[in-house]
Design a protein around this motif. Structure first.
Motif, PDB file in Angstrom:
ATOM      1  N   SER A 247       9.445 -13.348  -6.952  1.00 51.66           N
ATOM      2  CA  SER A 247       9.877 -14.746  -6.921  1.00 51.66           C
ATOM      3  C   SER A 247      10.700 -15.060  -5.668  1.00 51.66           C
ATOM      4  O   SER A 247      10.969 -16.224  -5.388  1.00 51.66           O
ATOM      5  N   ARG A 248      11.137 -14.042  -4.957  1.00 50.02           N
ATOM      6  CA  ARG A 248      11.941 -14.261  -3.741  1.00 50.02           C
ATOM      7  C   ARG A 248      11.555 -13.214  -2.702  1.00 50.02           C
ATOM      8  O   ARG A 248      10.829 -12.269  -3.028  1.00 50.02           O
ATOM      9  N   THR A 249      12.060 -13.347  -1.500  1.00 46.00           N
ATOM     10  CA  THR A 249      11.838 -12.316  -0.485  1.00 46.00           C
ATOM     11  C   THR A 249      12.555 -11.045  -0.916  1.00 46.00           C
ATOM     12  O   THR A 249      13.720 -11.080  -1.326  1.00 46.00           O
ATOM     13  N   VAL A 250      11.832  -9.928  -0.823  1.00 46.09           N
ATOM     14  CA  VAL A 250      12.417  -8.621  -1.143  1.00 46.09           C
ATOM     15  C   VAL A 250      12.337  -7.775   0.120  1.00 46.09           C
ATOM     16  O   VAL A 250      11.291  -7.741   0.777  1.00 46.09           O
ATOM     17  N   ARG A 251      13.441  -7.130   0.457  1.00 45.69           N
ATOM     18  CA  ARG A 251      13.421  -6.334   1.674  1.00 45.69           C
ATOM     19  C   ARG A 251      14.252  -5.076   1.487  1.00 45.69           C
ATOM     20  O   ARG A 251      15.050  -4.963   0.548  1.00 45.69           O
ATOM     21  N   ALA A 252      14.071  -4.135   2.395  1.00 46.39           N
ATOM     22  CA  ALA A 252      14.823  -2.883   2.319  1.00 46.39           C
ATOM     23  C   ALA A 252      14.757  -2.190   3.664  1.00 46.39           C
ATOM     24  O   ALA A 252      13.904  -2.482   4.496  1.00 46.39           O
ATOM     25  N   VAL A 253      15.677  -1.260   3.848  1.00 44.72           N
ATOM     26  CA  VAL A 253      15.534  -0.285   4.919  1.00 44.72           C
ATOM     27  C   VAL A 253      15.111   0.995   4.217  1.00 44.72           C
ATOM     28  O   VAL A 253      15.831   1.506   3.357  1.00 44.72           O
ATOM     29  N   VAL A 254      13.900   1.474   4.517  1.00 43.49           N
ATOM     30  CA  VAL A 254      13.388   2.685   3.876  1.00 43.49           C
ATOM     31  C   VAL A 254      13.358   3.788   4.931  1.00 43.49           C
ATOM     32  O   VAL A 254      12.617   3.674   5.921  1.00 43.49           O
ATOM     33  N   ARG A 255      14.196   4.800   4.749  1.00 47.72           N
ATOM     34  CA  ARG A 255      14.329   5.883   5.738  1.00 47.72           C
ATOM     35  C   ARG A 255      14.501   5.318   7.148  1.00 47.72           C
ATOM     36  O   ARG A 255      13.859   5.746   8.112  1.00 47.72           O
ATOM     37  N   GLY A 256      15.307   4.299   7.261  1.00 48.80           N
ATOM     38  CA  GLY A 256      15.630   3.749   8.582  1.00 48.80           C
ATOM     39  C   GLY A 256      14.685   2.657   9.062  1.00 48.80           C
ATOM     40  O   GLY A 256      14.972   2.003  10.061  1.00 48.80           O
ATOM     41  N   SER A 257      13.537   2.437   8.387  1.00 47.41           N
ATOM     42  CA  SER A 257      12.610   1.383   8.841  1.00 47.41           C
ATOM     43  C   SER A 257      12.756   0.141   7.965  1.00 47.41           C
ATOM     44  O   SER A 257      12.845   0.258   6.747  1.00 47.41           O
ATOM     45  N   HIS A 258      12.731  -0.999   8.640  1.00 49.56           N
ATOM     46  CA  HIS A 258      12.825  -2.260   7.887  1.00 49.56           C
ATOM     47  C   HIS A 258      11.472  -2.621   7.290  1.00 49.56           C
ATOM     48  O   HIS A 258      10.451  -2.533   7.962  1.00 49.56           O
ATOM     49  N   VAL A 259      11.473  -3.016   6.039  1.00 46.85           N
ATOM     50  CA  VAL A 259      10.254  -3.558   5.436  1.00 46.85           C
ATOM     51  C   VAL A 259      10.651  -4.770   4.599  1.00 46.85           C
ATOM     52  O   VAL A 259      11.740  -4.803   4.014  1.00 46.85           O
ATOM     53  N   TYR A 260       9.817  -5.797   4.654  1.00 51.25           N
ATOM     54  CA  TYR A 260      10.083  -6.982   3.830  1.00 51.25           C
ATOM     55  C   TYR A 260       8.791  -7.513   3.237  1.00 51.25           C
ATOM     56  O   TYR A 260       7.705  -7.336   3.803  1.00 51.25           O
ATOM     57  N   LEU A 261       8.935  -8.124   2.054  1.00 48.12           N
ATOM     58  CA  LEU A 261       7.798  -8.729   1.348  1.00 48.12           C
ATOM     59  C   LEU A 261       8.169 -10.188   1.085  1.00 48.12           C
ATOM     60  O   LEU A 261       9.171 -10.463   0.420  1.00 48.12           O
ATOM     61  N   VAL A 262       7.361 -11.088   1.636  1.00 50.88           N
ATOM     62  CA  VAL A 262       7.687 -12.515   1.571  1.00 50.88           C
ATOM     63  C   VAL A 262       6.591 -13.223   0.771  1.00 50.88           C
ATOM     64  O   VAL A 262       5.462 -13.380   1.245  1.00 50.88           O
ATOM     65  N   PRO A 263       6.917 -13.634  -0.459  1.00 48.33           N
ATOM     66  CA  PRO A 263       5.887 -14.273  -1.301  1.00 48.33           C
ATOM     67  C   PRO A 263       5.835 -15.784  -1.099  1.00 48.33           C
ATOM     68  O   PRO A 263       6.843 -16.465  -1.205  1.00 48.33           O
ATOM     69  N   ARG A 264       4.650 -16.287  -0.794  1.00 54.15           N
ATOM     70  CA  ARG A 264       4.490 -17.737  -0.609  1.00 54.15           C
ATOM     71  C   ARG A 264       4.036 -18.373  -1.911  1.00 54.15           C
ATOM     72  O   ARG A 264       3.430 -17.714  -2.768  1.00 54.15           O
ATOM     73  N   GLU A 265       4.240 -19.665  -1.984  1.00 57.05           N
ATOM     74  CA  GLU A 265       3.834 -20.420  -3.172  1.00 57.05           C
ATOM     75  C   GLU A 265       2.329 -20.346  -3.406  1.00 57.05           C
ATOM     76  O   GLU A 265       1.854 -20.362  -4.533  1.00 57.05           O
ATOM     77  N   ASP A 266       1.545 -20.284  -2.317  1.00 57.56           N
ATOM     78  CA  ASP A 266       0.085 -20.313  -2.444  1.00 57.56           C
ATOM     79  C   ASP A 266      -0.511 -18.942  -2.760  1.00 57.56           C
ATOM     80  O   ASP A 266      -1.729 -18.775  -2.751  1.00 57.56           O
ATOM     81  N   GLY A 267       0.331 -17.932  -3.035  1.00 61.14           N
ATOM     82  CA  GLY A 267      -0.173 -16.619  -3.417  1.00 61.14           C
ATOM     83  C   GLY A 267      -0.255 -15.625  -2.271  1.00 61.14           C
ATOM     84  O   GLY A 267      -0.528 -14.446  -2.482  1.00 61.14           O
ATOM     85  N   GLU A 268       0.008 -16.086  -1.042  1.00 54.77           N
ATOM     86  CA  GLU A 268       0.026 -15.130   0.071  1.00 54.77           C
ATOM     87  C   GLU A 268       1.288 -14.271  -0.037  1.00 54.77           C
ATOM     88  O   GLU A 268       2.357 -14.756  -0.406  1.00 54.77           O
ATOM     89  N   LEU A 269       1.141 -12.991   0.267  1.00 54.88           N
ATOM     90  CA  LEU A 269       2.305 -12.095   0.313  1.00 54.88           C
ATOM     91  C   LEU A 269       2.311 -11.441   1.688  1.00 54.88           C
ATOM     92  O   LEU A 269       1.384 -10.709   2.046  1.00 54.88           O
ATOM     93  N   VAL A 270       3.347 -11.728   2.472  1.00 56.86           N
ATOM     94  CA  VAL A 270       3.430 -11.200   3.837  1.00 56.86           C
ATOM     95  C   VAL A 270       4.303  -9.944   3.813  1.00 56.86           C
ATOM     96  O   VAL A 270       5.400  -9.958   3.244  1.00 56.86           O
TER      97      VAL A 270
END
Ligand code: GLY
Length: 385
Positions: A247-270
């Motif tokens: 329902s919201r942007t989820v992000r983390a630093v995993v072993r030093g690398s940034h990763v983020y998941l950005v969910p759009r209203e239209d079903g796209e997940l970046v």
């Protein structure tokens, strides 16, 4: 030279277009030179408006500009949607930054402390509280930071809307490269275009993203110190049956690398993004895709069920202090709007306001003054006594 506009904007990405649109609103005649206006890094960017979650040590001055632009976003969105007659996918959804192991949790605790010292609003949550907010998170999530003020916009839709708004405001689009800045005496007076024409202008704004440091004819002492920083980004699709996946942007630093998941209203997940200093390379690599999917999968295991619809790489315009270069240069007639690095989408509203003010008033508004390109000008050497 053909009939001269008041302003020539070199580069039609979101920064060039917002500059052109705002300048046209102030009554200036504006031309944008770009073979593909509306393209550029915005086609790759995830569109996080992450002033708080992307805070870094030593970037307090940039934080103030980021926060100011985030504050302007809702009104900016209303205005651009009205001007263009189309939506830009702004979602006031907030962000959750999570940690998977003790090292990542220590990193997040440091970020939380820095946010609090900076007077920012963020809340520490246990792993269980994180999963209550986002049930798709992995059981191993050890804690997280809830940041309700970091939202998102769809940069592709924003670019399309800015292009439409520019056209409606009378901005002329020259769909060709600017090849060389024309300087006469001590003043920038226009540019030579790749179609062989020369276009004069009272003022020239260089807004060429990562290419800004490559325009021929720009004197060395005002050439922006901008370099390309590669980012690989994935796009997946959340089938209706799985919604709401996040329902919201989820992000983390995993072993030093940034990763983020950005969910759009239209079903796209970046899912983004790598950060690679590889010059002009925009190859999507197996390693880049693997690392993003591996880290995203550790955060949200269900991601492997989703269709992978697109892989792309783009180039952030990095600057020596990670902050943009805005406004007049030491060369009269030449202004810069570049070097936005990780914050181009976030800084779009404040950049348009700052550049259009500089074009009409001759100087930057106070919030943009620390970002004058003159901060990188060579300092005159003291002569020995
Ligand atoms: N601001 C997100 C990125 O540059 O990847």
């Amino acid at each position: 030279m053909s009939r001269s506009p008041d302003v020539l904007v070199i580069g039609g990405g979101i920064i060039g277009l917002v500059t052109a649109w705002r300048a046209a609103q102030r009554g200036l005649r504006v031309t944008v030179a770009d073979p593909q206006p509306g393209r550029g890094a915005a086609q790759v960017a995830a569109g996080m408006l992450a002033a708080v979650t992307e805070l870094h040590y030593g970037e307090q001055t940039l934080l103030a500009l980021n926060l100011e632009s985030a504050r302007r976003y809702p009104a900016f969105v209303a205005e651009i949607e009205d001007a263009a007659g189309e939506r830009v996918g702004y979602r006031a959804c907030g962000t959750l930054a999570v940690a998977l192991d003790s090292d990542d949790r220590a990193h997040l605790r440091e970020l939380h402390a820095l946010q609090r010292r900076s007077g920012l609003d963020s809340q520490w949550l246990t792993g269980r509280e994180c999963r209550r907010l986002e049930p798709m998170l992995a059981p191993g999530v050890r804690g997280g930071l809830r940041v309700d003020g970091d939202h998102q916009v769809d940069p592709r839709r924003l670019a399309a809307a800015l292009l439409k708004a520019c056209e409606r405001a009378g901005v002329e689009l020259r769909r060709t490269w600017a090849e060389r800045l024309v300087v006469v005496g001590d003043r920038a007076v226009g540019a030579t275009l790749a179609d062989g024409s020369e276009l004069g202008a009272d003022q020239v704004v260089l807004a060429g993203g990562s290419l800004s440091g490559r325009l021929a004819g720009v004197p060395d002492d005002v050439l922006p110190p901008v370099r390309p920083v590669k980012g690989q980004v994935l796009r997946l699709t959340v089938p209706r049956a799985y919604a709401p996946f996040l329902s919201r942007t989820v992000r983390a630093v995993v072993r030093g690398s940034h990763v983020y998941l950005v969910p759009r209203e239209d079903g796209e997940l970046v899912v983004g993004a790598t950060s690679e200093e590889l010059g002009w390379d925009t190859t999507v690599t197996a390693g880049g895709v693997y690392e993003l999917l591996r880290d995203a999968h550790e955060l949200v295991p269900g991601i492997t069920e989703l269709p992978l619809t697109e892989t792309l790489a783009g180039l952030r315009p990095g600057s020596p202090d990670n902050a943009p270069l805005l406004g007049p240069t030491a060369l009269p007639g030449l202004l810069l709007a570049t070097g936005h690095h990780r914050n181009g989408v976030l800084l779009t509203p404040v950049t348009g306001d700052a550049l259009s003010a500089a074009l009409t008033d001759g100087e930057l508004p106070h919030e943009a003054r620390p970002f004058t390109p003159r901060r990188f000008s060579p300092v005159p050497q003291e002569q020995p006594a």
